[in-house]
Motif scaffolding. Structure first.
Motif: not given
Length: 589
Positions: A531-536, A561-562
């Motif tokens: 689990a956690g955050g990603i930036t797209i 961009a991921i």
């Protein structure tokens, strides 16, 4: 670089005469006979400083007619007219001042031939009663053979009447001559063509007045290659110069980082007269008493930043290896430039012998060999490959002619750009330049290879993601650079999967890009084993472990961009397996 004589250099640097050309009309009237395009005026041999009360003279002008076919025709004095600005001519034809302030001013002279005009400037001065020439303590007194004159700290002042105790600096408008006595006692022009010590008389002339100064000038042979200074990033290492252009380096200690084992050779570019924008060939010969897996050679254009070009070679023990790099001296070039040699591997107790150190400015040179390159040499349907013919220095040949020579190609060639069709084939392209020709094969596949930009060794660099492909961004070295290691990487038209292992902290781990050739809408799912955050595209999405999250984006341009982490707060997914599935991209409405 062209060299001026010492006297010619004085005139070029200090007279300051300017020529301005005005032209009109077309290059050709469409007929076979050339027509007048413009005129040019060279006033370097004419009088360009006049005192109030003088009569104007244009003697010494060199006027040429330039035709539409670029040929030039010298004009005689009876073919053109010359006119000083009317404001500087008195009723009696004598020169006057047009302005009341100051002691001198610029006046425009117009030359006319068949309605074409060109102008140059002259200086109109009040009557000079005294001229003073000063050679300061900082004036250059030593020159290399053939070196041009340096006017630093040489000044000329004009004084106007007994009441003038300050004078006016007229250095830029004065004319200079430099003379020495020959064996018979006659005054002859001084040059720096021969070494020696000379008693030079420097003469300044301005507005009819003359001033003289004597100076001792030494001319010496230019510094020999023996004057190269070598230094090391590791101060335990040292060198000895044998006096014949050969340097023997003793490497006592070296670690396993090539840029941590640097050897600096100062001033090869400076001694060669390199300037910003020059195309420079840098050459050096290296011999080692041990085999070296990889030695880097770089022409670094300044001492402060990573600027320049480099190459790398393996060295066989006790064998001379020649390194050459060609590049254009960048805008940040300065005299602190140096050659840099960098060793890869633990090379303690190694002896290097360096010789044939040379920088050369390439201007007009003959092509002696060619190579043909395709970048890339493997493409898919709709992609392009750039075909480039290069000379012996690796410089692209602008006038090369390219053609496809393989039978019945589906791919097309425009200029030197090959565009793949929808058929798998191997296309042969031939390039021709004069008597030289070369061929190269480009392999074309009908289906896109989505793993093409996926391996870290060929990942995308900078901000330019490959259009219509997934890729890994590794410009800052996060991938396989001590921070993030990847395994089990796959990519296809509809999905991506990778496993990352994180050794050190950065707010993102892996970055996955998809280049966008036109505004597009995206739909896909992302899944992480943790689990956690990603930036797209700068938007944060929170993921639950093992649960797919649907992502929809519209009107994306540039790239998708991921990043496997979030910047604020700075967190990253860490060790995990990350998957993109059900990937769809369509043109935006």
């Amino acid at each position: 670089m062209k060299k001026l004589s010492w006297l010619a250099a004085v005139s070029a640097l200090l007279i300051g005469s300017s020529v301005f050309v005005s032209c009109g009309g077309s290059d050709s009237d469409g007929g076979s006979d050339p027509v007048l395009d413009k005129i040019t005026v060279d006033a370097s041999a004419a009088k360009t400083v006049f005192a109030v009360g003088d009569y104007f003279s244009a003697d010494g002008l060199d006027v040429k007619a330039v035709m539409s076919d670029k040929t030039k025709k010298p004009l005689s004095v009876d073919e053109y007219t010359v006119a000083l600005a009317a404001a500087n001519l008195g009723e009696n034809g004598k020169i006057i001042r047009a302005k009341e302030s100051g002691h001198s001013e610029e006046a425009v002279v117009t030359v006319t031939y068949e309605e074409k005009t060109a102008t140059y400037n002259v200086t109109v001065s009040d009557v000079v009663t005294k001229l003073e020439l000063t050679i300061g303590s900082a004036a250059k007194a030593e020159y290399d053979v053939g070196e041009e004159f340096d006017p630093t700290d040489i000044t000329v002042k004009a004084f106007y009447g007994d009441a003038d105790t300050v004078g006016e600096d007229v250095t830029e408008s004065a004319t200079f001559t430099a003379t020495v006595k020959d064996d018979e006692g006659n005054d002859v022009e001084f040059t720096t063509e021969e070494p020696g010590t000379f008693a030079v008389t420097l003469t300044a002339e301005y507005a009819g007045k003359t001033a003289y100064k004597k100076a001792t000038v030494t001319v010496k042979e230019p510094a020999a290659p023996a004057d190269y200074e070598i230094s090391f990033s590791n101060t335990k290492n040292s060198y000895v110069y044998s006096g014949d252009g050969v340097y023997t380096l003793t490497i006592v200690e070296a670690n396993d980082s090539e840029w941590g084992n640097q050897i600096f050779i100062k001033n090869p570019n400076k001694l060669a007269g390199v300037a910003k924008g020059d195309l420079v060939l840098a050459t050096i010969t290296v011999k080692s008493d041990k085999a070296i897996n990889e030695l880097f050679f770089k022409n670094q254009y300044n001492g402060g930043t990573y600027s320049g070009v480099d190459t790398a070679k393996a060295l066989t023990a006790d064998t001379e290896t020649v390194f050459q790099v060609v590049g254009t001296a960048a805008n940040d070039y300065d005299d602190s430039s140096s050659y840099v040699i960098a060793l890869r591997g633990n090379l303690a107790d190694t002896t290097l012998v360096i010789s044939n150190i040379k920088s050369e400015v390439l201007t007009d040179y003959d092509v002696t060999s060619v190579t043909l390159e395709a970048t890339p040499d493997s493409i898919s349907a709709g992609e392009t490959s750039t075909i480039t013919l290069k000379d012996q220095y690796g410089i692209a040949i602008a006038d090369a002619v390219y053609e496809i020579t393989s039978a019945d190609p589906v791919a097309t060639l425009e200029g030197n750009v090959l565009t793949a069709g929808d058929t798998a084939e191997t296309v042969t392209v031939k390039a021709t330049y004069g008597d030289f020709e070369a061929t190269v094969d480009v392999v074309i596949s009908a289906e896109k290879d989505y793993a093409k930009y996926w391996a870290p060794s060929i990942t995308t660099e900078g901000n330019n993601a490959p259009a219509d492909y997934f890729s890994i961004w590794a410009n800052l070295g996060w991938v396989d650079g001590g921070y993030v290691h990847l395994s089990d990487m796959t990519a296809s038209a509809t999905g991506v999967a990778l496993t990352q292992t994180v050794d050190n902290f950065c707010w993102f781990g892996t970055q996955i890009w998809y280049g966008v050739s036109a505004a597009s809408d995206f739909s896909f799912k992302v899944t992480s084993t943790v689990a956690g955050g990603i930036t797209i595209n700068d938007v944060v999405y929170e993921l639950e472990a093992g649960t797919a999250k649907e992502i929809t984006l519209e009107g994306v341009t540039g790239k998708l961009a991921i990043q496997l982490g979030t910047k604020e707060p700075a967190t990253q997914l860490g060790d995990c397996t990350f998957t993109i599935s059900d990937f769809s991209v369509t043109a935006a409405e």
